[in-house]
Design a protein around this motif. Structure first.
Motif, PDB file in Angstrom:
ATOM      1  N   UNK A  34     -29.330 -31.474 -44.072  1.00  0.00           N
ATOM      2  CA  UNK A  34     -30.718 -31.938 -44.067  1.00  0.00           C
ATOM      3  C   UNK A  34     -30.875 -32.946 -42.940  1.00  0.00           C
ATOM      4  N   UNK A  35     -31.837 -32.711 -42.074  1.00  0.00           N
ATOM      5  CA  UNK A  35     -32.068 -33.640 -40.972  1.00  0.00           C
ATOM      6  C   UNK A  35     -33.504 -33.518 -40.505  1.00  0.00           C
ATOM      7  N   UNK A  36     -33.967 -34.549 -39.842  1.00  0.00           N
ATOM      8  CA  UNK A  36     -35.299 -34.534 -39.256  1.00  0.00           C
ATOM      9  C   UNK A  36     -35.160 -33.914 -37.876  1.00  0.00           C
ATOM     10  N   UNK A  37     -35.451 -32.635 -37.769  1.00  0.00           N
ATOM     11  CA  UNK A  37     -35.283 -31.944 -36.486  1.00  0.00           C
ATOM     12  C   UNK A  37     -36.314 -32.398 -35.468  1.00  0.00           C
ATOM     13  N   UNK A  38     -37.406 -32.991 -35.938  1.00  0.00           N
ATOM     14  CA  UNK A  38     -38.438 -33.479 -35.020  1.00  0.00           C
ATOM     15  C   UNK A  38     -38.081 -34.852 -34.490  1.00  0.00           C
ATOM     16  N   UNK A  39     -37.331 -35.628 -35.247  1.00  0.00           N
ATOM     17  CA  UNK A  39     -36.862 -36.958 -34.857  1.00  0.00           C
ATOM     18  C   UNK A  39     -37.954 -37.836 -34.273  1.00  0.00           C
ATOM     19  N   UNK A  40     -39.186 -37.657 -34.739  1.00  0.00           N
ATOM     20  CA  UNK A  40     -40.276 -38.511 -34.282  1.00  0.00           C
ATOM     21  C   UNK A  40     -40.655 -38.312 -32.831  1.00  0.00           C
ATOM     22  N   UNK A  41     -40.254 -37.195 -32.221  1.00  0.00           N
ATOM     23  CA  UNK A  41     -40.502 -36.985 -30.792  1.00  0.00           C
ATOM     24  C   UNK A  41     -41.596 -35.963 -30.517  1.00  0.00           C
ATOM     25  N   UNK A  42     -42.307 -35.537 -31.552  1.00  0.00           N
ATOM     26  CA  UNK A  42     -43.321 -34.508 -31.336  1.00  0.00           C
ATOM     27  C   UNK A  42     -44.445 -35.036 -30.452  1.00  0.00           C
ATOM     28  N   UNK A  43     -44.811 -34.255 -29.486  1.00  0.00           N
ATOM     29  CA  UNK A  43     -45.946 -34.526 -28.601  1.00  0.00           C
ATOM     30  C   UNK A  43     -45.868 -35.863 -27.870  1.00  0.00           C
ATOM     31  N   UNK A  44     -44.689 -36.333 -27.577  1.00  0.00           N
ATOM     32  CA  UNK A  44     -44.565 -37.581 -26.823  1.00  0.00           C
ATOM     33  C   UNK A  44     -44.540 -37.343 -25.316  1.00  0.00           C
TER      34      UNK A  44
ATOM     35  N   UNK B 115     -40.058 -42.117 -53.853  1.00  0.00           N
ATOM     36  CA  UNK B 115     -40.792 -43.232 -53.249  1.00  0.00           C
ATOM     37  C   UNK B 115     -39.861 -44.078 -52.393  1.00  0.00           C
ATOM     38  N   UNK B 116     -38.941 -43.446 -51.717  1.00  0.00           N
ATOM     39  CA  UNK B 116     -37.971 -44.186 -50.913  1.00  0.00           C
ATOM     40  C   UNK B 116     -38.162 -43.932 -49.427  1.00  0.00           C
ATOM     41  N   UNK B 117     -37.117 -44.226 -48.685  1.00  0.00           N
ATOM     42  CA  UNK B 117     -37.123 -44.071 -47.234  1.00  0.00           C
ATOM     43  C   UNK B 117     -36.868 -42.620 -46.842  1.00  0.00           C
ATOM     44  N   UNK B 118     -37.039 -42.358 -45.554  1.00  0.00           N
ATOM     45  CA  UNK B 118     -36.741 -41.022 -45.036  1.00  0.00           C
ATOM     46  C   UNK B 118     -35.286 -40.665 -45.312  1.00  0.00           C
ATOM     47  N   UNK B 119     -34.399 -41.622 -45.155  1.00  0.00           N
ATOM     48  CA  UNK B 119     -32.973 -41.381 -45.387  1.00  0.00           C
ATOM     49  C   UNK B 119     -32.714 -40.995 -46.840  1.00  0.00           C
ATOM     50  N   UNK B 120     -33.420 -41.633 -47.764  1.00  0.00           N
ATOM     51  CA  UNK B 120     -33.269 -41.294 -49.183  1.00  0.00           C
ATOM     52  C   UNK B 120     -33.791 -39.890 -49.473  1.00  0.00           C
ATOM     53  N   UNK B 121     -34.891 -39.520 -48.823  1.00  0.00           N
ATOM     54  CA  UNK B 121     -35.425 -38.163 -49.002  1.00  0.00           C
ATOM     55  C   UNK B 121     -34.460 -37.127 -48.432  1.00  0.00           C
ATOM     56  N   UNK B 122     -33.924 -37.408 -47.258  1.00  0.00           N
ATOM     57  CA  UNK B 122     -32.973 -36.465 -46.646  1.00  0.00           C
ATOM     58  C   UNK B 122     -31.713 -36.325 -47.500  1.00  0.00           C
ATOM     59  N   UNK B 123     -31.269 -37.408 -48.089  1.00  0.00           N
ATOM     60  CA  UNK B 123     -30.085 -37.363 -48.953  1.00  0.00           C
ATOM     61  C   UNK B 123     -30.334 -36.448 -50.152  1.00  0.00           C
ATOM     62  N   UNK B 124     -31.514 -36.555 -50.750  1.00  0.00           N
ATOM     63  CA  UNK B 124     -31.838 -35.716 -51.902  1.00  0.00           C
ATOM     64  C   UNK B 124     -32.093 -34.271 -51.475  1.00  0.00           C
ATOM     65  N   UNK B 125     -32.712 -34.073 -50.318  1.00  0.00           N
ATOM     66  CA  UNK B 125     -32.896 -32.712 -49.791  1.00  0.00           C
ATOM     67  C   UNK B 125     -31.536 -32.051 -49.612  1.00  0.00           C
ATOM     68  N   UNK B 126     -30.555 -32.833 -49.167  1.00  0.00           N
ATOM     69  CA  UNK B 126     -29.210 -32.300 -48.953  1.00  0.00           C
ATOM     70  C   UNK B 126     -28.616 -31.733 -50.245  1.00  0.00           C
ATOM     71  N   UNK B 127     -28.945 -32.344 -51.371  1.00  0.00           N
ATOM     72  CA  UNK B 127     -28.456 -31.847 -52.664  1.00  0.00           C
ATOM     73  C   UNK B 127     -28.907 -30.396 -52.866  1.00  0.00           C
ATOM     74  N   UNK B 128     -30.161 -30.109 -52.556  1.00  0.00           N
ATOM     75  CA  UNK B 128     -30.690 -28.749 -52.718  1.00  0.00           C
ATOM     76  C   UNK B 128     -30.096 -27.794 -51.689  1.00  0.00           C
ATOM     77  N   UNK B 129     -29.979 -28.254 -50.462  1.00  0.00           N
ATOM     78  CA  UNK B 129     -29.395 -27.399 -49.428  1.00  0.00           C
ATOM     79  C   UNK B 129     -27.943 -27.079 -49.764  1.00  0.00           C
ATOM     80  N   UNK B 130     -27.186 -28.079 -50.241  1.00  0.00           N
ATOM     81  CA  UNK B 130     -25.799 -27.825 -50.636  1.00  0.00           C
ATOM     82  C   UNK B 130     -25.721 -26.766 -51.727  1.00  0.00           C
TER      83      UNK B 130
END
Length: 149
Positions: free
Chosen positions: A106-116, A75-90
């Protein structure tokens, strides 16, 4: 694709997509499990998923070979989710041997730029109606989803 939400469909956190035929796994994070699962599944059905290894196995093994499963809710921020995703990727990243993830980070490859970008309906293929073959493929995939559930 089997969807295992366990009552957390509209929550955020870490998920994995498992190929039950060969054991390969993709790890990701999202702010909404249901939306992300639908996004992955739609891209795979339309043969335009950004991960070419996941797409190739989907084409080879079919939708029934894949399971979208929640690993943990966050229930945190995107950064907190990416940090935890990194644990699994590592823990599992192996240059696409058993882990589909293409990057070791772990990174947001879309960076909020989809369909802009503005689209021109005359030149952008996303604005064109699908061919009869594509419509038939989509209809078969949707029928299969309903048969599976």
């Amino acid at each position: 694709m089997e969807l295992k939400y366990d009552g957390f469909a509209n929550q955020s956190g870490i998920y994995k997509i498992i190929n039950i035929k060969n054991g390969r796994v993709y790890y990701g994070s999202t702010c909404n499990f249901k939306d992300r699962a639908n996004s992955h599944h739609t891209s795979l059905i339309n043969n335009n998923h950004a991960n070419r290894f996941l797409q190739a196995d989907f084409n080879k093994c079919g939708s029934r070979a894949f399971v979208f499963e929640i690993i943990e809710t966050i229930k945190g921020t995107k950064e907190e989710r990416l940090k935890q995703e990194q644990v699994y990727i590592d823990q599992y990243f192996d240059n696409c041997q058993q882990c589909y993830n293409l990057r070791p980070d772990a990174c947001d490859t879309r960076e909020g730029k989809m369909n802009l970008l503005p689209t021109d309906p005359l030149t952008d293929k996303r604005c064109q109606s699908p061919t009869p073959e594509v419509k038939e493929k989509r209809a078969k995939a949707l029928k299969q989803v309903f048969i599976d559930h």
